[in-house]
Design a protein around this motif. Structure first.
Motif, mmCIF file in Angstrom:
data_model
loop_
_atom_site.group_PDB
_atom_site.id
_atom_site.type_symbol
_atom_site.label_atom_id
_atom_site.label_comp_id
_atom_site.label_asym_id
_atom_site.label_seq_id
_atom_site.Cartn_x
_atom_site.Cartn_y
_atom_site.Cartn_z
ATOM 1 N N GLY A 46 9.122 24.158 41.150
ATOM 2 C CA GLY A 46 8.870 25.465 40.580
ATOM 3 C C GLY A 46 10.184 26.187 39.897
ATOM 4 N N GLU A 47 11.298 26.053 40.397
ATOM 5 C CA GLU A 47 12.548 26.524 39.845
ATOM 6 C C GLU A 47 12.680 25.669 38.651
ATOM 7 N N ALA A 48 12.746 24.541 38.537
ATOM 8 C CA ALA A 48 13.033 23.523 37.420
ATOM 9 C C ALA A 48 12.120 23.966 36.359
ATOM 10 N N VAL A 49 10.769 24.132 36.456
ATOM 11 C CA VAL A 49 9.981 24.599 35.425
ATOM 12 C C VAL A 49 10.222 25.917 34.797
ATOM 13 N N ALA A 50 10.532 26.800 35.956
ATOM 14 C CA ALA A 50 10.847 28.510 35.592
ATOM 15 C C ALA A 50 12.095 28.117 34.594
ATOM 16 N N MET A 51 13.003 27.427 34.785
ATOM 17 C CA MET A 51 14.248 27.453 34.099
ATOM 18 C C MET A 51 14.015 27.003 32.768
#
Lengths: 237, 99
Positions: A46-51
């Protein structure tokens, strides 16, 4: 007049989408690589996609990842991301002259998508004497953005599937694409001196201060040459 | 929210400010000095060159052949034939010679 513009919006959008194709191909390995490296660096999927979705600037995202791993103060990570993206200030000043007719909200949305290729193609539009319409601009920007976000997700899920990116030439596709864009500007006045100065400046600064600072430093050399010596700049005095 | 998400959030805000900031600053001026104009006109070629030159400088023979062929094709045709030819040459040379 109104009818004409509504009718021409879709073709404009599609023309923009066509401009995005080489970018989609060239950027895909980096989008996937980012997702894979992000999970490697300890980010959740999720954090990778958000970034990717929130920052949308490949080189700075990679730099951010490198610093997440170490014991670097959070504000310093943020500062590094912004420093890598500082070149966008130049794009913004330069491309803003092509978008001045847009209403404020469209401008505010448009600038979010101002990546390197988006900027270059915007200037190319102006070079061909075409108006840079919002439909054309978004036609190019949205496919690039959508795939960039999806690639972060896919890369995070299946990070290790591309075993030999070197054999596929992936590391050299972007330089080829960017050279194509450089050549596209060859009709501009003082093109060769600017290119030569930027090439020399970026090679020297790449060796001396390293990536990604060679981008801003090298470009500064080329721009300075134009400001000081180009005929357009000198004719005022 | 995790510390990572805060970093992403502020990184995103900062990045957006770089993307809109140049325009906001420049649009405050009524007229643009010819030297500034000349500098801005040089921005695309200047910046994009920096994304090519060091990569080529630090590459090997396969990349040099590929970028030269691509450059010649790009000069006389367009960016798409150039891109496809460059990619084909680099893949072929690397698989043939493993360089």
């Amino acid at each position: 007049m109104i009818l004409e513009t509504t009718h021409s919006r879709l073709p404009q959008f599609l023309r923009g989408a066509r401009s995005s194709v080489p970018v989609l191909v060239a950027a895909a390995p980096f989008g996937l690589l980012f997702g894979a490296l992000a999970v490697d660096a300890g980010l959740s999927i999720g954090e990778a996609v958000a970034m990717s979705a929130a920052i949308f600037a490949g080189a700075s995202q990679m730099v951010g990842l490198e610093l997440f791993g170490g014991h670097v103060a959070p504000w310093l990570v943020v500062l590094s991301i912004v420093a890598v993206n500082f070149r966008h200030v130049l794009y913004s000043a330069s491309a803003g002259r092509r978008l001045w007719r847009w209403p404020p909200l469209k401008k505010a949305a448009g600038f979010f998508f101002l990546t390197d290729p988006q900027y270059a193609e915007t200037e190319r539009q102006a070079e061909f004497g075409e108006e840079v319409t919002f439909a054309w601009y978004m036609g190019m920007a949205l496919p690039i953005y959508a795939l960039w976000v999806i690639e972060a997700w896919v890369g995070a899920l299946f990070g290790n599937l591309i075993t030999n990116p070197h054999a596929l030439g992936l590391d050299f596709l972007l330089p080829i694409y960017f050279l194509g864009l450089v050549i596209g500007f060859r009709q501009r006045s003082f093109w060769l001196p600017v290119v030569a100065a930027s090439a020399a400046g970026s090679i020297v600064s790449y060796e001396v201060i390293g990536s990604p600072w060679h981008v801003s430093a090298g470009a500064a050399v080329g721009i300075l040459v134009a400001v000081l010596f180009s005929p357009a700049a000198r004719k005022v005095e | 929210m995790s510390q990572t998400m805060w970093i992403i959030l502020f990184g995103a805000i900062g990045t957006y400010l770089t993307r809109i900031g140049g325009h906001l600053v420049l649009s405050r001026f009524k007229s643009i000095h010819p030297r500034v104009q000349a500098g801005l006109d040089a921005v695309p070629a200047a910046v994009l060159t920096t994304l090519v030159a060091p990569a080529v400088f630090n590459a090997g023979p396969a990349e040099w052949v590929a970028i030269t062929i691509a450059g010649v094709i790009g000069w006389f045709t367009g960016i798409m034939p150039m891109f496809i030819a460059g990619a084909a040459v680099i893949i072929a040379l690397r698989s043939l010679f493993g360089v």
